[in-house]
Design an enzyme around this catalytic site. Structure first.
Site, PDB file in Angstrom:
ATOM      1  N   ASP A   1      -4.621   5.200  -1.453  1.00  0.00           N
ATOM      2  CA  ASP A   1      -4.277   6.356  -1.214  1.00  0.00           C
ATOM      3  C   ASP A   1      -2.878   6.621  -1.099  1.00  0.00           C
ATOM      4  O   ASP A   1      -1.926   5.582  -1.105  1.00  0.00           O
ATOM      5  CB  ASP A   1      -4.973   6.857   0.058  1.00  0.00           C
ATOM      6  CG  ASP A   1      -5.223   8.307  -0.074  1.00  0.00           C
ATOM      7  OD1 ASP A   1      -4.635   9.062  -0.741  1.00  0.00           O
ATOM      8  OD2 ASP A   1      -6.136   8.664   0.643  1.00  0.00           O
ATOM      9  N   TRP A   2      -2.429   7.891  -1.141  1.00  0.00           N
ATOM     10  CA  TRP A   2      -0.842   8.142  -1.179  1.00  0.00           C
ATOM     11  C   TRP A   2       0.016   7.447  -0.259  1.00  0.00           C
ATOM     12  O   TRP A   2      -0.143   7.475   1.151  1.00  0.00           O
ATOM     13  CB  TRP A   2      -0.966   9.718  -0.754  1.00  0.00           C
ATOM     14  CG  TRP A   2       0.426  10.262  -0.942  1.00  0.00           C
ATOM     15  CD1 TRP A   2       1.397  10.009  -0.029  1.00  0.00           C
ATOM     16  CD2 TRP A   2       1.076  11.386  -1.845  1.00  0.00           C
ATOM     17  NE1 TRP A   2       2.595  11.072  -0.402  1.00  0.00           N
ATOM     18  CE2 TRP A   2       2.087  11.715  -1.411  1.00  0.00           C
ATOM     19  CE3 TRP A   2       0.422  11.804  -3.009  1.00  0.00           C
ATOM     20  CZ2 TRP A   2       2.900  12.308  -2.056  1.00  0.00           C
ATOM     21  CZ3 TRP A   2       0.991  12.684  -3.525  1.00  0.00           C
ATOM     22  CH2 TRP A   2       2.550  12.985  -3.208  1.00  0.00           C
TER      23      TRP A   2
END
Ligand code: BGC
Length: 749
Positions: free
Chosen positions: A291-292
């Site tokens: 994820d980011w």
């Protein structure tokens, strides 16, 4: 895994990847791996690391720290990036691709990923809302349409489905999932993957799916986004894992690691999750994207000293692609040089990324996505019509004292912040959705009831950084209410309140809107609350004061026509909750499939002492899982267990009669719940195991036959094995999780 098993190829690959257990692999997938291996022979270490990098362009949607600012074009030219996210249009997609193909040494195509969660151009209801339709085919079809519109936009890959089970509506991302139930969640997750990927991943109108957020992201403590997740492995396997597995079995080719730590190790550096479980046990052969910035955030989690450490942890955990953070490309070469990781490990990570690019057909034609005629792909009339239908099926009628449906000549006072809010109705992660294409409640009601019959005022504002009554708003609202036959009051939470990073400790409707309701109540007019929200809420106050409550959610582009269809009676409401609506935030997490405890509450209210209950409020939620009203009534009777004794491996069959005893046609969702009476580990008081959405004409009766393979009765044992046992079961059927028609069956060895 329902894939072709090619033992020889797989065995060879296993030798290459160092996996101990055999994943299953289709011929086409194995070919992609072979081609990737061939290509890798020509690649430098830096180019291989480049394939593991995902960057964002300056136009992208930013959902966290951006990390290092980069010269994107040189990075592509130098082969230092393999993917971009948040490139929402084909011009940019093709522009970046052209640099990769024509100006980088090996011309390896980029893979472009975007958050297309509930629609691309046409926005469907938020995912939680859509799950309330219990219409699996429709959900699959919505993903199909989203894939077509995305592919036409130059998008190759969506970060969806979100398979995170959550029982905590304080967590704002409940809006992106399918609610609290693993059985329904699994059906929906698989349907979405089928919808996105179709039968042929390389077709120009299908895109890659991404199973996220692996894992258990929906169990963040106290409903606070990104917070710690700490649960037993047994609970994880039993309740949280099934939707991820279903999506993998449906063939999803990518997975996203979650932000949270899981059993003490952040998911992005958690080898047990990303390798042992995902690869070795579940046989996943695609690639994992973080994820980011989640790799870099392992420093803040306190398990990595610096970016280099974080990259090492993530690579060793078997995380293929670093979203945004940049640590792989920054430190990968040093890590190899210092002997902290081997080049072979980088090869394994790179091979899995390249294989997906081959499978998408990007090597054959890097511009395949986005070469379609966009005018033909976007906003097709039949798709808009479908969006309207699915929006109607998602809405849940929670209360109706008879005020709904409204006669065609009713004079309506349409009041509230979301009655004419084209952006809010699109909810979170709006893809390429355009508010100007939204049809609002106001527009649709004016069309249906006549402009002169709809008196509108907004009265309150609610959204990012604003929550107030507008100047003179209440006075105007009361004035309009007095001139009308009925008040349609559109209140709740805005689109901004849904999605990432919008956790709330309070689940009530914001105070200014309650003030508005109180003032309108004093007019003595009938009030229909149209509840806008992306989560379950404590709406005790609204239910008490309003004459009807229709849960409209954030229902997307066609929310307005869908509401007009329902309030006018052209559509009979049919949605059923997939998340319990709490009586009070103090009950959270409250869900139907709780365990009994050794001291269950004797009744659900004012329970006697020394039982598992509150002394101040009821245990039961305000509205249970599965609940939803209609303008007609359905009567359930005659539950029959057709197979009182079933051998393990067989199928349990139960039938129930459903009759539409009202005066108009309608749809209902017949639900089947079971309870394993004596098991090796404690079981929920009841569990959904089958359901059927059915349409019945007025007076029509149907016998619904449910079939439950005994494999669906499997659960997690104390040794972590997941299997069904012989023993006694109770079964209930009805229209919600409080169903009372009951029977018994036995499973024998
Ligand atoms: C979210 C993901 C999303 C990613 C890329 C993150 O902040 O948690 O769900 O896919 O951003 O936009």
């Amino acid at each position: 895994m329902k894939r072709l098993f090619t033992p020889i190829i797989t065995a060879l690959l296993l030798l290459a990847t160092g996996c101990s257990n055999a994943p299953t692999m289709s011929q086409e997938e194995a070919d992609a791996y072979r081609r990737a291996d061939k290509l890798m022979k020509k690649m430098t270490l830096r180019e291989k690391l480049g394939q593991l990098e995902q960057f964002i362009t300056r136009k992208g949607v930013v959902t966290g720290p951006e990390g290092v600012k980069r010269d994107i074009e040189s990075a592509i030219r130098n082969g230092e990036v393999g993917s971009f996210l948040s490139v929402f249009n084909r011009e940019d997609s093709h522009r970046l691709q052209k640099i990769a193909i024509e100006e980088s040494r090996l011309g390896i195509p980029l893979i472009i990923g975007c958050d297309i969660i509930h629609g691309c151009r046409i926005i469907f209801p938020e995912n939680l809302a859509m799950s309330c339709s219990w219409n699996i085919e429709a959900i699959e079809h919505s993903a199909r349409i989203a894939a077509e519109e995305s592919a036409a936009s130059g998008i190759h890959w969506t970060f969806s489905p979100m398979c995170d089970i959550s029982t905590d509506p304080r967590w704002s991302r409940v809006s992106e999932g399918a609610g609290e139930d693993p059985y329904l969640g699994a059906k929906i997750a698989a349907a979405m993957v089928r919808g996105y990927q179709g039968d042929d991943l390389s077709a120009p109108n299908t895109i890659a799916a991404c199973v996220k957020h692996f894992a258990a992201y929906g169990a963040a403590q106290a409903g606070r986004d990104y917070h710690t997740v700490d649960m037993s492995e047994l609970m994880f396997r039993d309740r949280y894992l099934p939707p991820y597995i279903a999506a993998l079995e449906a063939g999803a080719v990518t997975v996203m690691s979650s932000f949270n730590d899981f059993m003490g190790v952040p998911a992005s550096g958690n080898r047990w999750l990303l390798h042992t479980l995902l690869r070795e046990e579940l046989g996943f052969t695609g690639f994992v994207v973080s994820d980011w910035n989640a790799v870099h955030e392992m420093i803040i989690h306190g398990v990595a000293a610096d970016g280099k450490d974080a990259a090492e942890l993530a690579m060793k955990a078997h995380l293929n692609m670093d979203m945004v953070g940049g640590d792989y490309i920054a430190y990968g070469e040093e890590l190899v040089k210092e002997g902290r990781i081997s080049e072979k490990l980088i090869d394994n990570l790179c091979r899995e990324v390249l294989a997906v690019k081959y499978r998408l057909g990007l090597f054959e034609d890097p511009y395949r996505y986005g070469s379609q005629n966009q005018n033909e792909a976007y906003y097709r009339p039949e798709n808009m019509e479908f969006a309207r239908k699915v929006a109607g099926e998602s809405m849940v009628l929670l209360k109706n004292d008879g005020v709904l449906p409204l006669a065609k000549d009713t004079k309506i006072a349409l009041i509230g912040p979301f009655a004419d809010a084209p952006k809010d109705q699109l909810g979170a992660w709006r893809g390429k959705g355009e508010p100007e294409r939204s049809i609002t409640f106001r527009q649709a009601l004016e069309e249906r009831f006549g402009k002169q019959n709809v008196l509108y005022t907004k009265a309150c504002e609610c959204g990012k950084g604003v929550d107030r009554v507008v100047e003179g708003g209440i006075r105007e609202a009361v004035k309009l209410a007095k001139q009308a036959d009925v008040v349609l009051l559109s209140i709740g939470l805005s689109g901004w309140h849904s999605g990432e990073s919008r956790s709330r400790a309070e689940l009530t409707v914001p105070a200014p809107q309650q003030e508005l309701l109180d003032a309108l109540k004093k007019t003595g007019k009938k009030i229909v609350v149209l509840l806008s929200t992306g989560r379950a809420m404590d709406i005790r106050n609204e239910v008490e004061k309003a004459d009807a409550v229709l849960l409209t959610w954030h229902a997307g582009t066609m929310a307005g026509p869908a509401v007009a269809d329902i309030v006018s009676g052209d559509t009979n409401p049919s949605g059923h909750l997939t998340i319990s609506f709490p009586y009070s935030v103090g009950q959270v997490p409250v869900h139907y499939n709780a365990k009994t405890t050794g001291r269950p509450a004797k009744d659900q209210y004012k329970a006697s002492g020394y039982s598992s209950s509150y002394v101040d409020i009821q245990n039961a939620p305000l509205f249970p899982f599965g609940y939803g009203l209609s303008y007609t009534e359905f009567e359930y009777s005659d539950l029959q267990v057709l197979t009182p004794e079933v051998k393990l491996g067989g199928t349990v069959k139960v039938s129930v009669k459903v009759k539409n005893v009202g005066k108009r046609a309608g749809d209902d969702v017949a639900q089947l719940y079971i309870r394993d009476v004596v098991a090796e580990t404690t079981r929920p008081v009841r569990e959904l195991k089958s359901f059927e959405r059915l349409t019945l004409a007025a007076g029509e009766e149907r016998v619904v036959e449910f079939e439950v393979p005994t494999s669906d009765l499997a659960y997690c044992h104390s040794d972590m094995s997941f299997k069904a046992d012989a023993g006694d079961f109770i079964v209930w059927a009805g229209a919600d999780s409080n169903a009372t028609l009951q029977g018994e069956f036995k499973i024998v060895e």
